[in-house]
Structures are given as C-alpha cells and as structure tokens.
Design a protein around this motif. Sequence first.
Motif, PDB file in Angstrom:
ATOM      1  N   ILE A  51       0.582  -1.445   0.067  1.00  0.00           N
ATOM      2  CA  ILE A  51       0.259   0.125   0.166  1.00  0.00           C
ATOM      3  C   ILE A  51       1.149   1.474   0.165  1.00  0.00           C
ATOM      4  CG2 ILE A  51      -1.811   1.652   1.447  1.00  0.00           C
ATOM      5  CD1 ILE A  51      -2.932  -1.745   2.018  1.00  0.00           C
ATOM      6  N   HIS A  52       1.458   1.217   0.860  1.00  0.00           N
ATOM      7  CA  HIS A  52       2.665   2.662   0.553  1.00  0.00           C
ATOM      8  C   HIS A  52       3.420   2.805  -0.659  1.00  0.00           C
ATOM      9  CE1 HIS A  52       1.835   3.406   5.000  1.00  0.00           C
ATOM     10  NE2 HIS A  52       1.762   2.358   5.553  1.00  0.00           N
ATOM     11  N   GLN A  54       2.529   1.747  -3.311  1.00  0.00           N
ATOM     12  CA  GLN A  54       1.773   2.446  -4.224  1.00  0.00           C
ATOM     13  C   GLN A  54       1.604   3.648  -4.095  1.00  0.00           C
ATOM     14  OE1 GLN A  54      -1.449  -0.661  -4.276  1.00  0.00           O
ATOM     15  NE2 GLN A  54      -0.090  -2.330  -5.185  1.00  0.00           N
ATOM     16  N   ALA A  55       1.396   3.806  -2.182  1.00  0.00           N
ATOM     17  CA  ALA A  55       1.300   5.628  -2.618  1.00  0.00           C
ATOM     18  C   ALA A  55       2.667   6.700  -2.842  1.00  0.00           C
ATOM     19  CB  ALA A  55       0.033   5.736  -0.975  1.00  0.00           C
ATOM     20  N   GLY A  56       3.145   5.638  -3.148  1.00  0.00           N
ATOM     21  CA  GLY A  56       4.675   6.392  -2.885  1.00  0.00           C
ATOM     22  C   GLY A  56       5.251   6.708  -1.883  1.00  0.00           C
ATOM     23  N   ASN A  57       4.578   6.522  -0.869  1.00  0.00           N
ATOM     24  CA  ASN A  57       5.543   6.823   0.722  1.00  0.00           C
ATOM     25  C   ASN A  57       6.242   6.006   1.002  1.00  0.00           C
ATOM     26  OD1 ASN A  57       5.791   6.982   3.635  1.00  0.00           O
ATOM     27  ND2 ASN A  57       3.575   7.592   3.455  1.00  0.00           N
ATOM     28  N   GLU A  60       7.338   5.459   4.943  1.00  0.00           N
ATOM     29  CA  GLU A  60       6.025   4.101   5.978  1.00  0.00           C
ATOM     30  C   GLU A  60       6.509   2.538   5.243  1.00  0.00           C
ATOM     31  OE1 GLU A  60       4.912   4.166   8.679  1.00  0.00           O
ATOM     32  OE2 GLU A  60       5.666   6.552   8.208  1.00  0.00           O
ATOM     33  N   LYS A  61       6.701   3.203   3.525  1.00  0.00           N
ATOM     34  CA  LYS A  61       7.148   1.246   3.060  1.00  0.00           C
ATOM     35  C   LYS A  61       8.322   0.706   3.270  1.00  0.00           C
ATOM     36  CE  LYS A  61       9.914   1.397  -0.394  1.00  0.00           C
ATOM     37  NZ  LYS A  61      11.179   1.286  -1.224  1.00  0.00           N
ATOM     38  N   SER A 110      11.661  -0.514  -4.964  1.00  0.00           N
ATOM     39  CA  SER A 110      10.423  -0.504  -5.215  1.00  0.00           C
ATOM     40  C   SER A 110      10.108  -1.171  -5.774  1.00  0.00           C
ATOM     41  CB  SER A 110       9.465   1.544  -5.025  1.00  0.00           C
ATOM     42  OG  SER A 110      10.232   2.227  -4.084  1.00  0.00           O
ATOM     43  N   GLN A 112       7.773  -4.584  -6.583  1.00  0.00           N
ATOM     44  CA  GLN A 112       6.514  -4.697  -6.835  1.00  0.00           C
ATOM     45  C   GLN A 112       6.247  -5.730  -7.093  1.00  0.00           C
ATOM     46  OE1 GLN A 112       3.305  -2.783  -6.022  1.00  0.00           O
ATOM     47  NE2 GLN A 112       2.246  -4.975  -5.290  1.00  0.00           N
TER      48      GLN A 112
END
Length: 139
Positions: A51-52, A54-57, A60-61, A110, A112
């Motif tokens: 989720i993080h 995909q949100a670009g965070n 938190e990722k 990053s 996926q």
Amino acid sequence: MTVMRGAAAYGRGAGAYARVGVESGVMSANPHQLIVMLFDGAQGAIRAARIHMQAGNIAEKGKAISKALDIVNNGLMAALDIEKGGEIAERLGSLYDYIGRLLLAANLHSDQESLDQAEKLLDDIASAWREIGGTGGQG
C-alpha cells in the motif's frame, strides 16, 4: 490544545490495549500458534508495504518491509531447529533467506514483483503450516 492531548492519550491507550491483546495471545499460544502469528505478522507487514509503495510513501514502505524482514529473520528463521528438523529445516532456512533477499530488493528498488514473490512464498509456507496444525494430532 486539550482536544489534541485527548486524541493523543486515546491513541496511546488504544495502542496499549492492542499490545495487551497481542501479548495475551502470545502468552497463551502453543509453539505452532506462535509460528502462525509470525506468518500473519509478516504477511500483514508486506500488505502494508505494498500500500505504501503504491502511494509513493517511501519511509513507511521501508518501515513495513523492515518489520517483515525482522519477522522472517528473527522470528521464523530463528525458530528453525536444524538438529530436529533436519533437511526440512535446512530447506526452510534457505527459503527464508531467499524471502529476505526478495524483501531487500523490493525495498531498495521499490520492486512490486519482488514483494509479490516474497508474499506468495510466505503464503504457501503459511498455508502448509496451518494445514499441519489442523491435522497434526493435537488431541
């Protein structure tokens, strides 16, 4: 100001309550259930990382992937008993090591696909572990 202090106090109280629930579950769990809890924790951390990601965070990722790595390395890997588990334990150790490398790649790039692969492997092992618990002669 008082509302903010109240919200912060509520947040701390809710967090403490959740920790007591988790600690109570851990204290009353048998070894098999503890491993299931580790799988659940790692899988939850991977879902949060996705989720993080995909949100670009990024921060938190990274935290979520670090949590998953910690569970795999210091929970699942540490629980292996090579003497008693023999070849199966050795193979699981190699698989956990590979999952750890996938998680590192997912974090670093990053990626996926690496995250998905790590999750799929953990899901497969967790499913087998749960099946053993369901039929493992606990009675």
